[in-house]
Design an enzyme around this catalytic site. Sequence first.
Site, PDB file in Angstrom:
ATOM      1  N   HIS A   9       0.764  -1.133   0.017  1.00 14.82           N
ATOM      2  CA  HIS A   9      -0.060  -0.025  -0.185  1.00 14.82           C
ATOM      3  C   HIS A   9       0.795   1.175   0.073  1.00 14.82           C
ATOM      4  O   HIS A   9       2.018   1.177   0.246  1.00 14.82           O
ATOM      5  CB  HIS A   9      -0.828   0.027   1.281  1.00 14.82           C
ATOM      6  CG  HIS A   9      -2.028  -1.242   1.160  1.00 14.82           C
ATOM      7  ND1 HIS A   9      -2.466  -1.510   2.178  1.00 14.82           N
ATOM      8  CD2 HIS A   9      -2.729  -1.363  -0.018  1.00 14.82           C
ATOM      9  CE1 HIS A   9      -3.453  -2.354   1.753  1.00 14.82           C
ATOM     10  NE2 HIS A   9      -3.800  -2.194   0.378  1.00 14.82           N
ATOM     11  N   LYS A  13       5.054   1.652   0.868  1.00 12.66           N
ATOM     12  CA  LYS A  13       6.024   1.301  -0.346  1.00 12.66           C
ATOM     13  C   LYS A  13       7.452   1.665   0.268  1.00 12.66           C
ATOM     14  O   LYS A  13       8.345   0.646  -0.353  1.00 12.66           O
ATOM     15  CB  LYS A  13       5.548   2.324  -1.432  1.00 12.66           C
ATOM     16  CG  LYS A  13       4.186   1.855  -2.104  1.00 12.66           C
ATOM     17  CD  LYS A  13       4.009   2.599  -3.338  1.00 12.66           C
ATOM     18  CE  LYS A  13       2.890   2.156  -3.830  1.00 12.66           C
ATOM     19  NZ  LYS A  13       2.256   0.860  -4.051  1.00 12.66           N
ATOM     20  N   THR A  35       3.294  -5.194  -8.147  1.00 12.06           N
ATOM     21  CA  THR A  35       2.136  -4.433  -8.633  1.00 12.06           C
ATOM     22  C   THR A  35       3.045  -3.207  -9.192  1.00 12.06           C
ATOM     23  O   THR A  35       4.129  -2.733  -8.703  1.00 12.06           O
ATOM     24  CB  THR A  35       1.226  -4.024  -7.650  1.00 12.06           C
ATOM     25  OG1 THR A  35       1.839  -3.690  -6.468  1.00 12.06           O
ATOM     26  CG2 THR A  35       0.269  -5.156  -7.501  1.00 12.06           C
ATOM     27  N   GLY A  36       2.546  -2.374  -9.931  1.00  8.33           N
ATOM     28  CA  GLY A  36       3.194  -1.091 -10.837  1.00  8.33           C
ATOM     29  C   GLY A  36       4.175  -0.296 -10.017  1.00  8.33           C
ATOM     30  O   GLY A  36       5.359  -0.500 -10.244  1.00  8.33           O
ATOM     31  N   THR A  37       3.607   0.465  -8.959  1.00 12.72           N
ATOM     32  CA  THR A  37       4.391   1.479  -8.496  1.00 12.72           C
ATOM     33  C   THR A  37       5.366   0.825  -7.408  1.00 12.72           C
ATOM     34  O   THR A  37       6.415   1.548  -7.317  1.00 12.72           O
ATOM     35  CB  THR A  37       3.311   2.576  -7.728  1.00 12.72           C
ATOM     36  OG1 THR A  37       2.631   3.011  -8.753  1.00 12.72           O
ATOM     37  CG2 THR A  37       4.423   3.593  -7.045  1.00 12.72           C
ATOM     38  N   THR A  38       4.980  -0.223  -6.845  1.00  8.00           N
ATOM     39  CA  THR A  38       5.782  -0.813  -5.903  1.00  8.00           C
ATOM     40  C   THR A  38       7.066  -1.295  -6.597  1.00  8.00           C
ATOM     41  O   THR A  38       8.045  -1.095  -6.418  1.00  8.00           O
ATOM     42  CB  THR A  38       4.888  -2.020  -4.976  1.00  8.00           C
ATOM     43  OG1 THR A  38       4.097  -1.543  -4.481  1.00  8.00           O
ATOM     44  CG2 THR A  38       5.818  -2.585  -4.066  1.00  8.00           C
ATOM     45  N   SER A  55      -0.800  -1.383 -11.369  1.00  8.93           N
ATOM     46  CA  SER A  55      -0.848  -0.931 -10.218  1.00  8.93           C
ATOM     47  C   SER A  55      -2.156  -1.621  -9.529  1.00  8.93           C
ATOM     48  O   SER A  55      -2.991  -2.073 -10.140  1.00  8.93           O
ATOM     49  CB  SER A  55      -1.208   0.675  -9.925  1.00  8.93           C
ATOM     50  OG  SER A  55      -2.240   1.084 -10.417  1.00  8.93           O
ATOM     51  N   GLY A  56      -2.096  -1.852  -8.062  1.00  9.50           N
ATOM     52  CA  GLY A  56      -3.098  -2.594  -7.511  1.00  9.50           C
ATOM     53  C   GLY A  56      -4.691  -2.267  -7.882  1.00  9.50           C
ATOM     54  O   GLY A  56      -5.385  -2.932  -8.229  1.00  9.50           O
ATOM     55  N   ASP A  61      -3.672  -6.357  -8.358  1.00  2.00           N
ATOM     56  CA  ASP A  61      -3.980  -7.492  -7.292  1.00  2.00           C
ATOM     57  C   ASP A  61      -4.534  -8.445  -8.128  1.00  2.00           C
ATOM     58  O   ASP A  61      -4.337  -9.703  -7.673  1.00  2.00           O
ATOM     59  CB  ASP A  61      -4.986  -6.801  -6.338  1.00  2.00           C
ATOM     60  CG  ASP A  61      -4.367  -5.797  -5.370  1.00  2.00           C
ATOM     61  OD1 ASP A  61      -3.043  -5.718  -5.108  1.00  2.00           O
ATOM     62  OD2 ASP A  61      -5.068  -4.831  -4.882  1.00  2.00           O
ATOM     63  N   ASP A  81      -1.430  -1.283   4.859  1.00  2.12           N
ATOM     64  CA  ASP A  81      -1.671  -0.429   5.677  1.00  2.12           C
ATOM     65  C   ASP A  81      -2.881  -0.689   6.312  1.00  2.12           C
ATOM     66  O   ASP A  81      -3.883  -0.291   5.848  1.00  2.12           O
ATOM     67  CB  ASP A  81      -1.557   0.914   5.098  1.00  2.12           C
ATOM     68  CG  ASP A  81      -1.829   2.252   5.826  1.00  2.12           C
ATOM     69  OD1 ASP A  81      -2.071   1.894   7.084  1.00  2.12           O
ATOM     70  OD2 ASP A  81      -2.118   3.261   5.266  1.00  2.12           O
ATOM     71  N   HIS A  88      -9.891  -0.321  -2.923  1.00  2.00           N
ATOM     72  CA  HIS A  88     -10.019  -1.499  -3.775  1.00  2.00           C
ATOM     73  C   HIS A  88     -10.127  -2.804  -2.581  1.00  2.00           C
ATOM     74  O   HIS A  88      -9.374  -3.940  -2.753  1.00  2.00           O
ATOM     75  CB  HIS A  88      -9.079  -1.808  -4.736  1.00  2.00           C
ATOM     76  CG  HIS A  88      -7.605  -1.590  -4.157  1.00  2.00           C
ATOM     77  ND1 HIS A  88      -7.118  -0.582  -3.727  1.00  2.00           N
ATOM     78  CD2 HIS A  88      -6.592  -2.492  -4.238  1.00  2.00           C
ATOM     79  CE1 HIS A  88      -5.806  -0.846  -3.500  1.00  2.00           C
ATOM     80  NE2 HIS A  88      -5.658  -1.854  -3.551  1.00  2.00           N
ATOM     81  N   ASP A  91     -10.760  -6.537  -3.752  1.00  2.00           N
ATOM     82  CA  ASP A  91      -9.753  -6.872  -4.216  1.00  2.00           C
ATOM     83  C   ASP A  91      -8.602  -7.686  -3.390  1.00  2.00           C
ATOM     84  O   ASP A  91      -8.165  -8.673  -3.732  1.00  2.00           O
ATOM     85  CB  ASP A  91      -9.141  -5.899  -5.563  1.00  2.00           C
ATOM     86  CG  ASP A  91      -9.887  -5.565  -6.292  1.00  2.00           C
ATOM     87  OD1 ASP A  91     -10.931  -6.027  -6.722  1.00  2.00           O
ATOM     88  OD2 ASP A  91      -9.925  -4.313  -7.114  1.00  2.00           O
ATOM     89  N   ARG A  97      -7.832 -14.286   0.062  1.00  5.21           N
ATOM     90  CA  ARG A  97      -8.279 -15.477  -0.094  1.00  5.21           C
ATOM     91  C   ARG A  97      -8.165 -16.738  -0.745  1.00  5.21           C
ATOM     92  O   ARG A  97      -7.678 -17.701  -0.736  1.00  5.21           O
ATOM     93  CB  ARG A  97     -10.040 -15.200  -0.276  1.00  5.21           C
ATOM     94  CG  ARG A  97     -11.077 -16.250  -0.537  1.00  5.21           C
ATOM     95  CD  ARG A  97     -12.512 -16.004  -0.596  1.00  5.21           C
ATOM     96  NE  ARG A  97     -12.899 -14.851  -0.078  1.00  5.21           N
ATOM     97  CZ  ARG A  97     -13.053 -13.718  -0.337  1.00  5.21           C
ATOM     98  NH1 ARG A  97     -12.948 -13.660  -1.822  1.00  5.21           N
ATOM     99  NH2 ARG A  97     -13.613 -12.675   0.298  1.00  5.21           N
TER     100      ARG A  97
END
Length: 138
Positions: A9, A13, A35-38, A55-56, A61, A81, A88, A91, A97
Amino acid sequence: MMKIALVAHDKMKKTMVGFCIAYENILKKYKIYATGTTGKMVMDETSLDIERLASGPLGGDQQIGSLIVSQDIDLVIFLRDPLTSQAHETDIQALIRLCDVYHVPIATNLASAEIFIKALDRGEFSFREVRKTTSQRI
């Protein structure tokens, strides 16, 4: 080769980047998705080769979830976080799950991420063989 997914989150990051810097020598032995930014932030600060997804909130996700279903992810490190509401959230819960359904270990905080990464480095992860045996019985 084991495949690891990294998700964080926004407020986590920098923590993920620090984690990846600290454990870069271990992580570089594995295929890494993020995921994108991470993924971009980790790549900017390390020499890790990362396959970046969306990105998430834009489906990253769900892309990781798809990789879990196809048994192409062996470990998820998702630094969440817990104090900030996420748009989201459904997601995120679906991803957790899927980890439960497909027996994929998921670390949702720094402490569990460190335990998993150190166990991985010691060769203590045999769940892949257990997962194959369990899948054959179903």
